[in-house]
Design a protein around this motif. Structure first.
Motif, PDB file in Angstrom:
ATOM      1  N   ARG A   1       0.836  -1.222   0.000  1.00  0.00           N
ATOM      2  CA  ARG A   1       0.000   0.000   0.000  1.00  0.00           C
ATOM      3  C   ARG A   1       0.865   1.264   0.000  1.00  0.00           C
ATOM      4  O   ARG A   1       0.573   2.228  -0.691  1.00  0.00           O
TER       5      ARG A   1
ATOM      6  N   LEU B   1       2.410   1.560  -3.463  1.00  0.00           N
ATOM      7  CA  LEU B   1       1.426   2.022  -4.456  1.00  0.00           C
ATOM      8  C   LEU B   1       1.107   3.505  -4.262  1.00  0.00           C
ATOM      9  O   LEU B   1       0.911   4.243  -5.218  1.00  0.00           O
ATOM     10  N   ARG B   2       1.095   3.923  -3.003  1.00  0.00           N
ATOM     11  CA  ARG B   2       0.830   5.343  -2.712  1.00  0.00           C
ATOM     12  C   ARG B   2       1.935   6.223  -3.317  1.00  0.00           C
ATOM     13  O   ARG B   2       1.655   7.234  -3.956  1.00  0.00           O
TER      14      ARG B   2
ATOM     15  N   ALA C   1       3.905   5.316  -5.748  1.00  0.00           N
ATOM     16  CA  ALA C   1       3.845   5.141  -7.202  1.00  0.00           C
ATOM     17  C   ALA C   1       2.850   6.109  -7.823  1.00  0.00           C
ATOM     18  O   ALA C   1       3.096   6.663  -8.898  1.00  0.00           O
ATOM     19  N   GLU C   2       1.728   6.323  -7.132  1.00  0.00           N
ATOM     20  CA  GLU C   2       0.738   7.291  -7.643  1.00  0.00           C
ATOM     21  C   GLU C   2       1.321   8.703  -7.646  1.00  0.00           C
ATOM     22  O   GLU C   2       1.168   9.457  -8.594  1.00  0.00           O
TER      23      GLU C   2
ATOM     24  N   VAL D   1       5.033  -0.328 -10.901  1.00  0.00           N
ATOM     25  CA  VAL D   1       5.309  -1.175  -9.742  1.00  0.00           C
ATOM     26  C   VAL D   1       5.568  -2.611 -10.194  1.00  0.00           C
ATOM     27  O   VAL D   1       4.922  -3.107 -11.119  1.00  0.00           O
TER      28      VAL D   1
ATOM     29  N   GLY E   1      -3.347  -3.398  -6.338  1.00  0.00           N
ATOM     30  CA  GLY E   1      -2.917  -2.623  -7.503  1.00  0.00           C
ATOM     31  C   GLY E   1      -4.089  -2.207  -8.379  1.00  0.00           C
ATOM     32  O   GLY E   1      -4.113  -1.093  -8.921  1.00  0.00           O
TER      33      GLY E   1
ATOM     34  N   THR F   1      -5.899   1.069  -7.831  1.00  0.00           N
ATOM     35  CA  THR F   1      -5.177   2.321  -8.128  1.00  0.00           C
ATOM     36  C   THR F   1      -4.975   2.452  -9.640  1.00  0.00           C
ATOM     37  O   THR F   1      -5.120   1.477 -10.377  1.00  0.00           O
TER      38      THR F   1
ATOM     39  N   THR G   1      -2.190   2.783 -11.011  1.00  0.00           N
ATOM     40  CA  THR G   1      -0.791   2.390 -11.269  1.00  0.00           C
ATOM     41  C   THR G   1      -0.702   1.111 -12.099  1.00  0.00           C
ATOM     42  O   THR G   1      -1.458   0.168 -11.881  1.00  0.00           O
TER      43      THR G   1
ATOM     44  N   TYR H   1       1.256  -2.331 -13.062  1.00  0.00           N
ATOM     45  CA  TYR H   1       2.140  -3.211 -12.305  1.00  0.00           C
ATOM     46  C   TYR H   1       2.416  -4.491 -13.088  1.00  0.00           C
ATOM     47  O   TYR H   1       1.696  -4.853 -14.012  1.00  0.00           O
TER      48      TYR H   1
END
Length: 288
Positions: A21, A24-25, A27-28, A34, A78, A81, A83, A85
Motif C-alpha cells: 500500500r 502504491l501510494r 507510485a501514484e 510497480v 494494484g 489504483t 498504477t 504493475y
C-alpha cells in the motif's frame, strides 16, 4: 528525483501487504511503475531433488502456490489504483533474489514489510528486510502497518548527522515532501553516549552541538528553497531513542534517513541508529 520503478516483494504477510500500500501510494505520487515479486525460498525444500523426488516436488508446488496467492492479494490492491504493475515469482534465497531482481529491472525504490512470515517478527536481526536495507544500492522503504486511508505523508522527519548518506536521505525526503506538500522536520542528535567517560566533556558537547546546528540549518535552507515548511531541532541524547521520541511527539508520518552515519563502520553495523529505527518504528522508514 523520480522513482520510475518501485519493487514490492511479498511473502503474503500483513507486513508485506502494508508495504504494498505504501509502495502504491508513492507510485501514484511519482507516476511510477510497480513490480510485485514473490520469492520461493529454495532452501526450504531440496531444490536439487524437486524434479526427481515426489515429496520435494509437492513441497515446491505448495510453495509456488503460496507465492502466487501472495501476489494475487497485491494485484487486487494494484487494481484499486491507476498504477500499472507487473508480477513475478522467482526461486532463490529471498534477500539475494530481491537485490538481483532490483538490479536487473532498474528498480529505483524497494518497499517492503519489516517482518514477514518467520514468526520471529521484527526482532529477528537476520530478517530479509534488514538484510536488504543493509546491502541494497537503492533506497528501501520499510513499514509494518498500513497507511492511513485519508491522507498522504504530511510530516516527514529527516534525522541528520551531516554524513554523506544522511545527505542523500535529505534529497529523497525532500522529494517526497514536495509531492505531498509535507512539513519537513529536521532533527540532529548530539550523541551523549559517544562522549561518556571522556575528559573535559563540556567543550566536546558544545562543538558537536554547533556542528549539528549548522547541519540542520543547511537542510532547512534547502527545504525553504523548494517552498516547503520546515521545523528544526537539535537535541542531546541517544540517537535512536531521541528519533523515536520525536516521531511520537510530533506525529511524524514518514522518516528518511541514511543507512550509516559518522560511525565509520558502514552499513553492516547492525546496532546502528538506522537499523534500530527500522526495527522499532511504527511508521514507514526510508533508508538511503
Amino acid at each position: 528525483m523520480m522513482y520510475d520503478t518501485i519493487l514490492v516483494p511479498t511473502d503474503g504477510s500483513k507486513g508485506a501487504n502494508a508495504a504494498a500500500r505504501h509502495g502504491l501510494r508513492l507510485a501514484e505520487a511519482f507516476d511510477s511503475q510497480v513490480r510485485f515479486l514473490s520469492v520461493v525460498d529454495d532452501r526450504t525444500y531440496s531444490s536439487g531433488l524437486a524434479g526427481i523426488d515426489s515429496e520435494a516436488n509437492d513441497q515446491r508446488e505448495a510453495l509456488e502456490r503460496q507465492a502466487t496467492d501472495a501476489l494475487q492479494v497485491l494485484e487486487e490492491l494494484g487494481d484499486e489504483t491507476p498504477t500499472t504493475y507487473q508480477t513475478a515469482v522467482e526461486h532463490g534465497v529471498p534477500h539475494e533474489m530481491i537485490l538481483s531482481y532490483a538490479d536487473e529491472h532498474d528498480v529505483d525504490l524497494i518497499s517492503m514489510g519489516t517482518h514477514g512470515r518467520t514468526g520471529l517478527d521484527r526482532y529477528l536481526l537476520g530478517s530479509v528486510a534488514e538484510r536488504v536495507v543493509r546491502t541494497s544500492d537503492v533506497p528501501v522503504l520499510t513499514s509494518q502497518s498500513e497507511p492511513e486511508e485519508s491522507s498522504g505523508y504530511d510530516r516527514i522527519l529527516i534525522p541528520t548527522d551531516g554524513s554523506d548518506t544522511a545527505t542523500a536521505a535529505v534529497d529523497h525526503g525532500l522529494a517526497i515532501a514536495e509531492q505531498y506538500d509535507a512539513t519537513v522536520h529536521v532533527l540532529s542528535v548530539v550523541d551523549l553516549s559517544a562522549v561518556v567517560g571522556s575528559y573535559d566533556v563540556a567543550p566536546m558537547i558544545e562543538s558537536w552541538k554547533e556542528r549539528c546546528e549548522r547541519t540542520v540549518e543547511g537542510v532547512a535552507e534547502e527545504s525553504e528553497n523548494r517552498g516547503l515548511d520546515v521545523v528544526t531541532d537539535v537535541v542531546e541524547g541517544t540517537p535512536y531513542r531521541a528519533i523515536q521520541q520525536y516521531i511520537e511527539s510530533e506525529e511524524i508520518d514518514l522518516v528518511s534517513m541514511g543507512t550509516h552515519g559518522r560511525t565509520g563502520l558502514g552499513r553492516y553495523l547492525i546496532g546502528s541508529v538506522t537499523a534500530r529505527t527500522v526495527r522499532t518504528s511504527e511508521i514507514p522508514v526510508l533508508t538511503v
